[in-house]
Scaffold this motif. Structure first.
Motif, mmCIF file in Angstrom:
data_model
loop_
_atom_site.group_PDB
_atom_site.id
_atom_site.type_symbol
_atom_site.label_atom_id
_atom_site.label_comp_id
_atom_site.label_asym_id
_atom_site.label_seq_id
_atom_site.Cartn_x
_atom_site.Cartn_y
_atom_site.Cartn_z
ATOM 1 N N GLY A 1 -15.756 13.124 36.794
ATOM 2 C CA GLY A 1 -16.801 12.766 36.594
ATOM 3 C C GLY A 1 -18.100 13.991 36.135
ATOM 4 O O GLY A 1 -18.245 15.294 35.874
ATOM 5 N N LEU A 2 -19.259 13.513 36.131
ATOM 6 C CA LEU A 2 -20.926 14.271 35.693
ATOM 7 C C LEU A 2 -20.647 14.913 37.353
ATOM 8 O O LEU A 2 -20.798 15.489 38.078
ATOM 9 C CB LEU A 2 -22.044 13.233 36.245
ATOM 10 N N GLN A 3 -21.148 16.737 36.380
ATOM 11 C CA GLN A 3 -21.894 17.873 37.369
ATOM 12 C C GLN A 3 -22.736 18.274 37.108
ATOM 13 O O GLN A 3 -23.681 17.947 36.383
ATOM 14 C CB GLN A 3 -20.147 18.742 37.283
ATOM 15 N N TYR B 1 -19.839 16.488 26.122
ATOM 16 C CA TYR B 1 -19.224 17.621 26.764
ATOM 17 C C TYR B 1 -20.364 17.947 28.771
ATOM 18 O O TYR B 1 -20.314 18.436 29.156
ATOM 19 C CB TYR B 1 -19.091 18.511 26.136
ATOM 20 N N PHE B 2 -21.253 18.169 27.635
ATOM 21 C CA PHE B 2 -22.296 19.168 28.181
ATOM 22 C C PHE B 2 -23.301 19.085 27.197
ATOM 23 O O PHE B 2 -23.955 19.071 26.336
ATOM 24 C CB PHE B 2 -22.038 20.527 28.629
ATOM 25 N N ARG C 1 -10.814 11.069 29.317
ATOM 26 C CA ARG C 1 -11.170 10.783 28.281
ATOM 27 C C ARG C 1 -13.148 10.710 28.442
ATOM 28 O O ARG C 1 -13.142 10.210 29.181
ATOM 29 C CB ARG C 1 -10.483 9.519 28.224
ATOM 30 N N ARG C 2 -13.752 11.920 27.526
ATOM 31 C CA ARG C 2 -14.852 11.616 27.851
ATOM 32 C C ARG C 2 -15.829 10.751 26.830
ATOM 33 O O ARG C 2 -15.781 11.391 26.176
ATOM 34 C CB ARG C 2 -15.446 13.166 27.435
ATOM 35 N N THR C 3 -16.597 9.512 27.481
ATOM 36 C CA THR C 3 -17.196 9.394 26.857
ATOM 37 C C THR C 3 -18.632 9.447 26.702
ATOM 38 O O THR C 3 -18.619 10.323 27.768
ATOM 39 C CB THR C 3 -17.190 7.637 27.408
ATOM 40 N N TRP C 4 -19.633 9.110 26.461
ATOM 41 C CA TRP C 4 -21.348 9.392 26.080
ATOM 42 C C TRP C 4 -21.217 9.243 27.325
ATOM 43 O O TRP C 4 -21.640 7.986 27.766
ATOM 44 C CB TRP C 4 -21.899 8.521 25.351
#
Length: 232
Positions: A120-122, A192-193, A148-151
């Motif tokens: 998740g978001l970090q 991604y970051f 699976r990364r989404t915006w």
């Protein structure tokens, strides 16, 4: 009677002449001896002065050699000290670079191998470094760890807690009191970051101790994390 005294008178004159010659001879001998002695003393003085000059020259050469050796030793010491200082600085820099590289490798591994870290978001990190004209530059790193990364998008609130000389003794200042922002809370959007960065200026009577970051995503629960204040 008159004739009987003549030989005595002649003898007296001869004696006087002989005595005069003897005296003159003695004077001449003394003069010659004195001259010879003077010449001898002059020669001794000249030889003595030559000896002193030789000794002085030898001491000057020895002093010059000692001074050159001392200069060479000082130069060698300075070079060694400078080399040692440079090596220490290079070693410290290499260590810092190694630590930074390890952190970067860990960070990218977390992005590339999400199964090994929390999902998740970090809120990855918050860093403050000196800027220009007494300002500070902050960096807030947000990451997303998922198979699976989404915006992802949302907003970030940043509060800085610290001590003041006021009656209350403590204060919590929002980023809007410390920086010129076009939008607040600060928006974010990434896959991604994302590195959120900006400049801030602390009040003169404020000593920061802690940074409190709150991430409010458009979807999902908000995330909070605190960092001890460290201005590198």
């Amino acid at each position: 009677m008159a004739n009987s005294g003549a030989p005595g008178l002649v003898l007296s004159v001869l004696q006087r002449r002989l005595l005069l010659v003897l005296v003159l001879g003695l004077i001449a001998a003394a003069t010659a001896g004195g001259f010879q002695v003077g010449r001898s003393l002059t020669e001794l003085d000249r030889q003595y002065l030559q000896s002193l000059e030789i000794i002085r020259t030898a001491y000057e050469e020895r002093l010059n050699d000692t001074q050159r050796a001392l200069t060479d030793s000082r130069l060698a010491y300075d070079v060694e000290r400078q080399t040692l200082t440079t090596l220490r600085a290079d070693l410290a820099l290499s260590h810092q670079q190694s630590v930074a590289l390890n952190e970067e490798v860990t960070f990218y591994r977390s992005l590339m191998a999400p199964d090994k870290v929390a999902k998740g978001l970090q809120i990855a990190e918050f860093e403050v470094t000196p800027g220009a004209d007494g300002t500070l530059v902050y960096h807030l790193l947000l990451t997303q760890v998922a198979s699976r990364r989404t915006w992802v998008a949302g907003k970030v609130e940043i509060l800085i807690a610290g001590e003041t000389d006021s009656a209350e003794g403590t204060a919590v200042l929002p980023l809007t009191d410390l920086a010129d922002l076009q939008q607040y809370p600060v928006p974010y959007r990434f896959r991604y970051f994302q590195d959120l960065t900006g400049s801030l200026r602390l009040p003169g009577n404020f000593e920061p101790t802690e940074v409190r970051v709150t991430v409010i995503p458009k979807r999902g629960k908000k995330i909070e994390r605190s960092f001890a204040w460290q201005a590198g």
